[in-house]
Design an enzyme around this catalytic site. Structure first.
Site, PDB file in Angstrom:
ATOM      1  N   SER A 137       0.872  -1.175   0.000  1.00  0.00           N
ATOM      2  CA  SER A 137       0.000   0.000   0.000  1.00  0.00           C
ATOM      3  C   SER A 137       0.909   1.225   0.000  1.00  0.00           C
ATOM      4  O   SER A 137       2.068   1.155   0.432  1.00  0.00           O
ATOM      5  CB  SER A 137      -0.883   0.009   1.258  1.00  0.00           C
TER       6      SER A 137
ATOM      7  N   SER B 291      31.569  43.644  -1.105  1.00  0.00           N
ATOM      8  CA  SER B 291      30.724  44.804  -1.349  1.00  0.00           C
ATOM      9  C   SER B 291      30.843  45.251  -2.796  1.00  0.00           C
ATOM     10  O   SER B 291      31.897  45.126  -3.419  1.00  0.00           O
ATOM     11  CB  SER B 291      31.128  45.958  -0.429  1.00  0.00           C
TER      12      SER B 291
ATOM     13  N   LYS C 225      36.544  45.434   0.807  1.00  0.00           N
ATOM     14  CA  LYS C 225      35.773  44.834   1.894  1.00  0.00           C
ATOM     15  C   LYS C 225      35.581  43.331   1.622  1.00  0.00           C
ATOM     16  O   LYS C 225      35.181  42.938   0.533  1.00  0.00           O
ATOM     17  CB  LYS C 225      34.410  45.510   2.018  1.00  0.00           C
TER      18      LYS C 225
END
Length: 470
Positions: A138, A316, A322
């Site tokens: 099932s 950035s 950065k």
């Protein structure tokens, strides 16, 4: 495009002639356009393993013609090898407790078996999706069992990555064992700690999470195959019931066990909540670790600056030079997603009613995603962050020397009241604690050096013993 006609309880429907899926899969694809994604690859393989084991068992007990069994087994083997996966067209999020996924497997396997036997796809008089491929089964025992097999396989990959992380953190704890730094509580200076001790703590929590997941793996191996619709085993031969799990073990080599109470195992999904909780615990630990790494590496000039994370990409589009802590950040986001998935899994497991829980599809969709994203997150965390971390030793020592927090180490030697007075003076004047103590003759410099020894400040009782010895 050419079509063939298929029918189900809804009625007749055209199906692409070359398709291995059938009418029920097609209806499900049209009804459940939810995520736009396909079933998990491991889940598809797990379904095929169950169908293979069922065919072998039914043939062994004389219920399935050996020729049909061989064709079904050959079709399943192809799917296990990674073939025909494009024929699994249903969305992972679906109504019906997973019936669409089960029938998609039944139809693909049946049509491939028909083809192997030299007939045209769609001729279900040869091999029928329900009567032959789904014999003795099932959706309600196939889908949870396939889910557990999939989770076991996915967890195996996750655990291997966590073991690598554990080892990498252990190595860093040894590398940084002599680096004295300032410990902080509630983001305020507390008492000194060695950087190696911090990394050892990270290693310990990962070790504990590995142990937790190892424990839950044992519970996942208990399955409800043979229970069929609601755990009573209706339509399953008694001999099939006793042989299906041993046969499935031969196919999967996973050490699966049949549940003692098949009704309980069919209606209750608490095991998946347990797995999700273990994954969530691990994610929470990793996210906390990622938070710490972002803080300790903050700067480079105006933050803590105690460690350096590997530079991986520009941080950035506007600020030149950065570099952001992108790997810890993505680890945080993986954790946030896992925590959200855990809420969904918890609610879905709770929503079961009477003899069945219809919400396994959303449980598996979220749980598979949680395990896989954790695995991938840990992989990049180790490779692109942990192994490349370096310590700013002088910066760490400088922060300790200039912190009022070291007064705690001096307190047992001069008394709480005098230590508090020294701390207040240091805060008011900006002088270091060391300078004030030496200037006012509270302790000799040699005594102070012993007290402020990195090991002495970061292990219990050593400083006090040194003083008593003198």
């Amino acid at each position: 495009m050419e079509f063939r006609m298929e029918s189900d309880s809804i009625g007749l429907r055209q199906v692409p002639k070359d398709a291995y899926y059938g009418v029920q899969s097609l209806r499900a694809m049209e009804n459940f356009k939810i995520t736009g994604l396909k079933l998990n690859e491991e889940f598809i393989k797990s379904l095929a393993e169950i169908k293979k084991a069922s065919a072998i068992t039914n043939s062994a007990i004389g219920l399935l013609d050996e020729k049909i069994e061989k064709a079904i087994t050959a079709a399943c083997d192809e799917i296990i090898e990674g073939k025909l996966h494009e024929e699994f067209i249903v969305d992972p999020v679906q109504g019906g407790a997973g019936t669409s996924s089960n029938m998609n497997a039944n139809e693909v396997i049946a049509n491939r078996a028909i083809e192997i036997l030299g007939e045209e796809k769609g001729n279900y008089k040869i091999v029928h999706p329900n009567d032959h491929v789904n014999m003795g089964q099932s959706t309600n025992d196939v889908i949870p069992t396939a889910g557990k097999i999939t989770i076991l396989r996915l967890l195996e990959k996750a655990m291997s990555k966590l073991e690598i992380l554990h080892k990498a953190l252990d190595e860093k704890s040894e590398e940084f064992d002599d680096v004295i730094k300032m410990g902080r509580t509630q983001m305020q200076d507390a008492v000194p700690i060695r950087l190696g001790q911090e990394f050892k703590a990270y290693s310990s929590v990962i070790k504990r999470n590995i142990a937790r997941l190892n424990k839950v793996e044992k519970h996942l191996k208990v399955i409800n195959m043979g229970g069929t619709a609601i755990g009573t085993g209706i339509n399953a031969d008694e001999e099939y019931l006793s042989k299906i799990v041993p046969t499935l073990n031969e196919v999967t080599n996973l050490g699966l066990m049949q549940a003692e109470d098949l009704i309980d195992s069919t209606q209750n999904l608490d095991i998946f909540v347990e797995v999700s909780s273990g994954i969530k615990n691990c994610a929470v630990s990793l996210s906390k670790m990622a938070n710490d790494l972002r803080l300790m590496s903050s700067g480079p000039r105006t933050g803590f600056g105690e460690i350096n994370l590997p530079s991986k990409q520009n941080g950035s589009s506007i600020m030149p030079g950065k570099v952001n802590p992108v790997i810890p950040e993505v680890m945080n986001q993986v954790a946030f997603n896992i925590i959200g998935n855990d809420v969904t899994i918890t609610m879905a497991a709770e929503a079961g009613q009477l003899e069945l829980n219809a919400f396994e599809p959303i449980i598996f969709y979220n749980l598979f995603q949680s395990i896989e994203t954790l695995t991938n997150g840990v992989d990049t965390f180790v490779e692109n962050c942990i192994t490349g971390i370096t310590a700013n030793r002088e910066r760490c020592r400088e922060l300790v020397e200039n912190s009022v927090g070291i007064i705690t180490a001096i307190c047992p030697h001069v008394g709480y009241k005098k230590a508090a007075k020294i701390a207040k003076t240091a805060l008011k004047t900006g002088e270091s604690v060391r300078k004030i103590i030496i200037r006012e003759g509270i302790l000799r410099e040699s005594e102070l050096n012993d007290i402020l020894d990195p090991i002495g400040m970061t292990e219990p009782g050593i400083s006090c013993k040194n003083l008593i010895a003198k």
